[in-house]
Structures are given as C-alpha cells and as structure tokens.
Enzyme design. Structure first.
Site, PDB file in Angstrom:
ATOM      1  CB  ALA A  80       5.390   5.781  -3.246  1.00  0.00           C
TER       2      ALA A  80
ATOM      3  CB  VAL B  95      -0.965  -0.003   1.195  1.00  0.00           C
ATOM      4  CG1 VAL B  95      -1.818   1.257   1.196  1.00  0.00           C
ATOM      5  CG2 VAL B  95      -1.862  -1.233   1.146  1.00  0.00           C
ATOM      6  CG  ASP B  96       3.670   2.575   3.159  1.00  0.00           C
ATOM      7  OD1 ASP B  96       2.798   3.445   3.309  1.00  0.00           O
ATOM      8  OD2 ASP B  96       4.264   2.051   4.104  1.00  0.00           O
ATOM      9  CB  VAL B  97       4.931   0.203  -3.098  1.00  0.00           C
ATOM     10  CG1 VAL B  97       5.420   0.254  -4.552  1.00  0.00           C
ATOM     11  CG2 VAL B  97       6.065  -0.281  -2.182  1.00  0.00           C
TER      12      VAL B  97
END
Length: 425
Positions: free
Chosen positions: A209, A204-206
């Site tokens: 980003a 999810v962070d990727v």
C-alpha cells in the site's frame, strides 16, 4: 487536464478565485479565507475499485491527504473484509474493513450489468487516479483496463496491484500470508530451529500500500508537468523483497541464505530482547560502542566495555552468548520498566515489550494523538502517521456503509461531466 469534479464550496466559505485554474495534479488555488485548511491532494478524485487491504489502504492514505475517494464495491457483500470478523462494529461491519476504508464515499456497481459498467467507465473517465487489484486482464471485458482507461482519460493515473506481477505470475492469487511464505519473510522470522512464522499483521499488504501510494504521488507530480497520466504497477512479492533490505543485501553479498534469529540482529549486539526480573523482556538496541559503554556503566558493570570480547560491535557479535549472559545477570535484579527509566536518560535505546494497548497509551503520553474519533457509534481510527505543516492531513470520516452514497453518486455520473461532485456529507 483539469477534471470537472471539484465539490461546490460550502455556503459559509468564500468562493474560489474564478481566475485560478486547476492543474492536472494539484488543488485549485489556496484555501478560501475562513474555510478549511488546504490539503495536499485537494481536487484529486480517486476511483477505488480495489478490495481487501493493499489497494484500500493506499486509497485511504490519499484520502488522508485530501483526495476525494469513491470506493466501488460489488452488490450484496461488498468488499470481502466487511465480513472478516470478529471483531465487528455496532452496525455489523468488521473492524478489519474499517481499518483501511476511512474517509471514502461508498458506491455499489455490478460490473456485469451494462448500465453499471457504463457508470464505472464514466467514473474512470472523470477520475484523476484509479486503483484496482483485479487479476491481470480481467477488467478488459468491462473497458476498465489501462488501455481503455488511458484512451478515455489520458491524464488518468491507473494503479494496478497484483500478487506476483502481470507476467508469468499473473494467474497466481495474491494473499499476504502466502507471499510472506514464498517471499522469504517467514524463513527469517521466528526462533532458530523453530517453526517459520508470519508477522503479526498483514505486513506485505501494508508495505505494498505504501509503495502504491508513493508511485501514485510520483505519477501525479509527473502529470503536473506533462498533463499525461501513466500506469503504476506494484505487486506484493516485489514490495516484500524490496523491504528485506539488509537481509537481502547480505544474501546477495555472500550467497548464503539468512535464517531466523528470533529477536536478535545478525550484525549488531546487543540488539535484542533481554530477560529482566521474572523473565520479563526489555528490548535493547545498542547501535554503537558508545552506547554499549553507557549500557555497561548504567548496569553497574563498566568493565564489560573494556573486555576484549565486547569492546567493539564485531567482537560482541562474535561473543554474543557470553555477552547476553553477563547482561542478563545484571538485568535480572529489576523490571524492564525500571531499567528503561535508568537507561533512557543515559542515551541507551531500550523499552519494555508493550501490548497494543500500552503502545497506544505511550503514543498518547508522548503527545502523538494516536487515535481519532470518526463519529458516534463508529470504531475510532488510528491517526495518520503523516504530519504536514502547510497542508495538514484531513480529519478522517467514518468508513462508508455499503452503497451509502450510491444515489447521489449515480446521479452525478449520469449527469453532465462538468457538474461538480456533490459535497461529502
């Protein structure tokens, strides 16, 4: 509005054309003869106030494209991920930190200190892009919220990254694992009847980003036409929901929650891992009836393609259990690697389930140059996936040590605003 922060040209390059003018969102003319190639974001200064993964990775992507990125960290410990290990680099920095902080300059500022807070505001005033993932509203006391930064720098693209938005979800801390849970991803990951599972990376962070980088680039393009910056808002939950594509669409079409299917696809068959000799797995992704016929032919069971249970994709989905049994009976006679060597020339998408080391070896064999060095004694970096013919991505530099560039940067911020940013050594 041009920003007065372009580095002085190297001594061995031609000076820039003095008649050229910097646009608000683009480089100052073409690359000088004999100098390094032009980058898509040459002349763009990014103030990276973000921490952990989504914001830092977005900023690293902009650095890949040629932007100058200044990473601002708190004194003492810096970004939390500097301590997220093992594994650690030789200098004691966690490999996790290195993964998303390449090609940046390091600057420590204590926002609670009036002088440092003033330096942070000056950096925001000079920057083209500011990225932060502070809890909504918490930067206002330092004069670094969007209202204040826009007043001081109308051309600034201010990107804020939160877990759950700036409304009712503002108080909620945004951690990837929690968002994978509450955002539905874990409910469709794992084996039927088994424990819900997260993805094997902070996915999810990727994804967030990449959404942040996309929004920033769009805002810079808009600024190039109008001279005006804007606020770019992304949040982890929305980025996850936007990435659920067919699963979310299927729910909206039927009102039924999808469940976990292991490695199987809800709408295509065979599109899963199949057992070969000794239980080793082969990933098979048959996307149409022609590919299925080629699969059956290569496996030596061409009659499967004419079987009414398997002739069409919808039939194969309905009769998946019988189909997989028939296919695995043939696949059990050889290894995934040998089957892939036969099936790939027949245009059947497939491959063994590789380890990470095997995946990097495959990319290297295919000429994709997946790993790039960043200096002696430093952890190599996975290369940027971007390939641009006219403005190639920059060769990455090692992630900064804590406050590595602090002295020259503080001197620059305390000097005249029209003084160029010192070269990145």
């Amino acid at each position: 509005m041009p920003q007065p922060h372009r580095p002085s040209p190297d001594a061995d390059t031609e000076p820039a054309d003095p008649t050229a003018t910097a646009t608000a969102a683009g480089p100052l003319g073409a690359a000088p003869p004999g100098g390094p190639p032009a980058r898509a974001l040459d002349g763009i200064l990014v103030a990276d106030f973000s921490r952990v993964l989504a914001g830092p990775l977005a900023a690293a992507t902009l650095a890949d494209l040629g932007a100058e990125v200044i990473k601002v960290e708190r004194p003492g410990t810096g970004d939390d991920t500097r301590a997220w290990g093992p594994p650690f680099a030789a200098d004691g920095t966690a490999a996790y930190f290195d993964a998303s902080n390449r090609s940046k300059r390091g600057l420590v500022l204590d926002l609670g200190d009036p002088d440092d807070a003033a330096a942070a505001r000056e950096l925001a005033r000079r920057a083209d892009v500011l990225i932060e993932n502070f809890r909504p509203g918490s930067l206002a006391k330092y004069g670094l919220d969007h209202t204040a930064t826009r007043a001081a720098n109308p051309g600034l693209v201010h990107c804020t990254i939160t877990g759950f938005g700036s409304g009712a979800g503002a108080p909620l801390p945004g951690y990837d694992f929690v968002v994978q849970a509450v955002g539905g991803l874990m409910s469709i990951t794992g084996e039927p009847g088994g424990t819900p599972l997260k993805a094997g990376v902070a996915l999810v962070d990727v994804l967030t980003a990449k959404d942040a980088a996309t929004g920033i680039l769009a805002a810079l393009h808009h600024r190039g036409r109008t001279g005006q910056g804007q606020l770019v808002e992304v949040n982890l939950l929305s980025s996850l929901l936007g990435s659920l594509v067919n699963q979310a669409s299927g729910y909206l079409a039927t009102g039924h929650d999808p469940g976990p299917m292991g490695n199987r696809h809800p709408s295509i068959a065979p599109y899963e891992t199949l057992a070969c000799r000794d239980g080793q797995l082969l990933a098979v992704a048959v996307g149409n009836d022609r590919q299925f016929r080629a699969l059956a032919q290569t496996l030596g069971v061409p009659e499967l393609a004419d079987d009414v249970r398997f002739a069409r994709n919808q039939d194969r989905v309905q009769n998946r259990t019988d189909l997989i049994k028939a296919l695995e009976n043939r696949l059990a006679t050889d290894t995934p690697q040998n089957w892939a060597a036969r099936l790939t020339p027949a245009s059947v998408p497939c491959g063994p389930v590789n380890s990470l080391s095997e995946a990097l070896e495959l990319a290297a064999r295919l000429g994709l140059d997946p790993v790039t060095p960043v200096g002696e004694g430093r952890i190599p970096q996975v290369a940027s996936p971007l390939r641009l013919s006219g403005t190639p991505v920059a060769q990455p530099a090692a992630p900064p040590r804590l406050d590595e560039h602090g002295t020259p940067l503080r001197t620059w911020l305390s000097g005249p605003a029209d003084r160029p940013l010192p070269p990145h050594m």
